[in-house]
Write an enzyme that holds these catalytic residues in place. Sequence first.
Site, PDB file in Angstrom:
ATOM      1  N   ARG A  27       0.841  -1.197   0.000  1.00 18.43           N
ATOM      2  CA  ARG A  27       0.000   0.000   0.000  1.00 18.43           C
ATOM      3  C   ARG A  27       0.872   1.241   0.000  1.00 18.43           C
ATOM      4  O   ARG A  27       1.832   1.326   0.767  1.00 18.43           O
ATOM      5  CB  ARG A  27      -0.926   0.007   1.215  1.00 18.43           C
ATOM      6  N   GLU A  63      -7.004  -1.005  15.164  1.00 19.59           N
ATOM      7  CA  GLU A  63      -7.540  -1.960  14.194  1.00 19.59           C
ATOM      8  C   GLU A  63      -6.521  -3.045  13.856  1.00 19.59           C
ATOM      9  O   GLU A  63      -5.366  -2.762  13.560  1.00 19.59           O
ATOM     10  CB  GLU A  63      -7.928  -1.212  12.913  1.00 19.59           C
ATOM     11  N   SER A  85     -10.481  -6.304   9.722  1.00 20.60           N
ATOM     12  CA  SER A  85     -11.646  -5.635   9.169  1.00 20.60           C
ATOM     13  C   SER A  85     -12.402  -6.674   8.367  1.00 20.60           C
ATOM     14  O   SER A  85     -11.846  -7.283   7.465  1.00 20.60           O
ATOM     15  CB  SER A  85     -11.179  -4.482   8.282  1.00 20.60           C
ATOM     16  N   ARG A 110       0.649  -6.368  12.601  1.00 24.03           N
ATOM     17  CA  ARG A 110      -0.042  -5.790  13.754  1.00 24.03           C
ATOM     18  C   ARG A 110      -0.237  -6.823  14.863  1.00 24.03           C
ATOM     19  O   ARG A 110      -0.222  -6.480  16.053  1.00 24.03           O
ATOM     20  CB  ARG A 110      -1.381  -5.180  13.327  1.00 24.03           C
TER      21      ARG A 110
END
Length: 433
Positions: A265, A352, A355, A394
Amino acid sequence: MTDMHDIRAIRENPQAFDAALQRRGLAGISEQVLSLDSERRARIAEAETAQADQNRASKEVGAAKARGDEAEFERLRQLVTEKKADVSRMQAEAALLDNRLRDLLMAIPNLPLDSVPEGVDENDNVELHRWGNPRNFDFTPVEHFEIAGVKPGMDFETAAKLSGSRFVVLKGAVARIHRALAQFMLDLHVTQHGLEETWTPILVLEDMMVGTGQLPKFGEDSYQTREGYWLIPTSEVTLTNTVHGELVDQSTLPRRMVAHSQCFRSEAGSAGRDTTGMLRQHQFEKVEMVSITDAESGLDEHARMTRCAEAVLEALELPYRTMVLSSGDMGFSARITHDLEVWLPGQNKYREISSVSYCGDFQARRMNGRYRPEGGGKPEFVHTLNGSGLAVGRALIAVLENGQQADGSVTFPAALHPYLGGATRLQADGKLV
RNA sequence: GGAGGCGUGGCAGAGUGGUUUAAUGCACCGGUCUUGAAAACCGACGUGGGUGGAAGCCCACCGUGAGUUCGAAUCUCACCGCCUCCGCCA
């Protein structure tokens, strides 16, 4: 044309369409859509009438030629030539309108379900439930990159030399824990949740990025090679597009897949956000789940997939809360999204880590992925879902921060021990024991 | 990088300028037969769009887009994708 949105539904209830968009904070657009649509249909009708005339005359030309009536042949030939010009002009007008409508619809996001809470951003997200209790530390917990045992294995300086900002080099124990996490997640989903392990390309054709909704609107967020390939920002792109252009039997649904992949990304819109540590990187790993289902079972599948992601956090003994995103915070392709936020003691907040989105037939329309209903009948669009299970980087952060000890060591959740060769902790000197 | 080939309905596969309204087979669906099933037989069976109470009618679609022609799945050009062989390479 392949509709990005159900144009019939918009015709029937433009107010509902606009209301749904307004919930996303967007202006109503049905008036523009419908005016283009009716103009387009008028042109189509004209073009088709002219085309029918041309076809009729064309047939008669052949007949006239066959019976040797040269005068009639010439007359009809003239007529066909005229009609052909009409048809060509009208078709061009219709095509222009069709393209404009298509471009317009392509850029309109999916419509939120009624159950999605109204809101403008993440502050309006609604908590569904929490699991686990954040530890009580008898010292001040630090961020992952500040933990003594982690420092030798997490090298941002070398990564910056190699690739610039937002990259990391992992070494030794940290690299191994990272790998262990990915393996653990993959195994859990395959053996406990019944997902099919899948390995896919991470370079894709442009059409696939359109299919899942990254393009045409968000090209800035992804990388493209000189040859025109796109680097996937998530294996949702490849897994979901496995049904691109396919017409499958309903009996093959649901198709539940899981892949562990690199993700890329550009983080174009994230300047200044999460600049320290490895929370937000240009390149990261993710274990991604995708389900292809029929129209009836989409929402049940969403609940199931959310549970699959939660199960990972629970197995890793990481406190989290499950949120439902507000209408203003959802991604482009989603009808409803659950975010899982893991507790990060170093930041003293939930962040987060997963998702899970239900996209309805939105992506299926864009990629023309359909199924034949059991017992026959017209093809219907599949419904698609995707969810992280979990973001590996994460998860690494979460495990390190939640397991940190006063002396700079880290203890691991039991589920991870087998994946670390039996090691149970990371010492302050960076060694696994 | 060099050379060649291919792209037709869910699948397979005919079709190289005009009864193609796209053959045929398989799959799927309905039926006959059967105690039941299979087999066999009969029938139906592409997708999208427009129009219309409806039945229906009309239009488009043979990878995409232009072109040639009275007429294109069929000929020409460009683009996209796929495959094979050679070279290079994990």
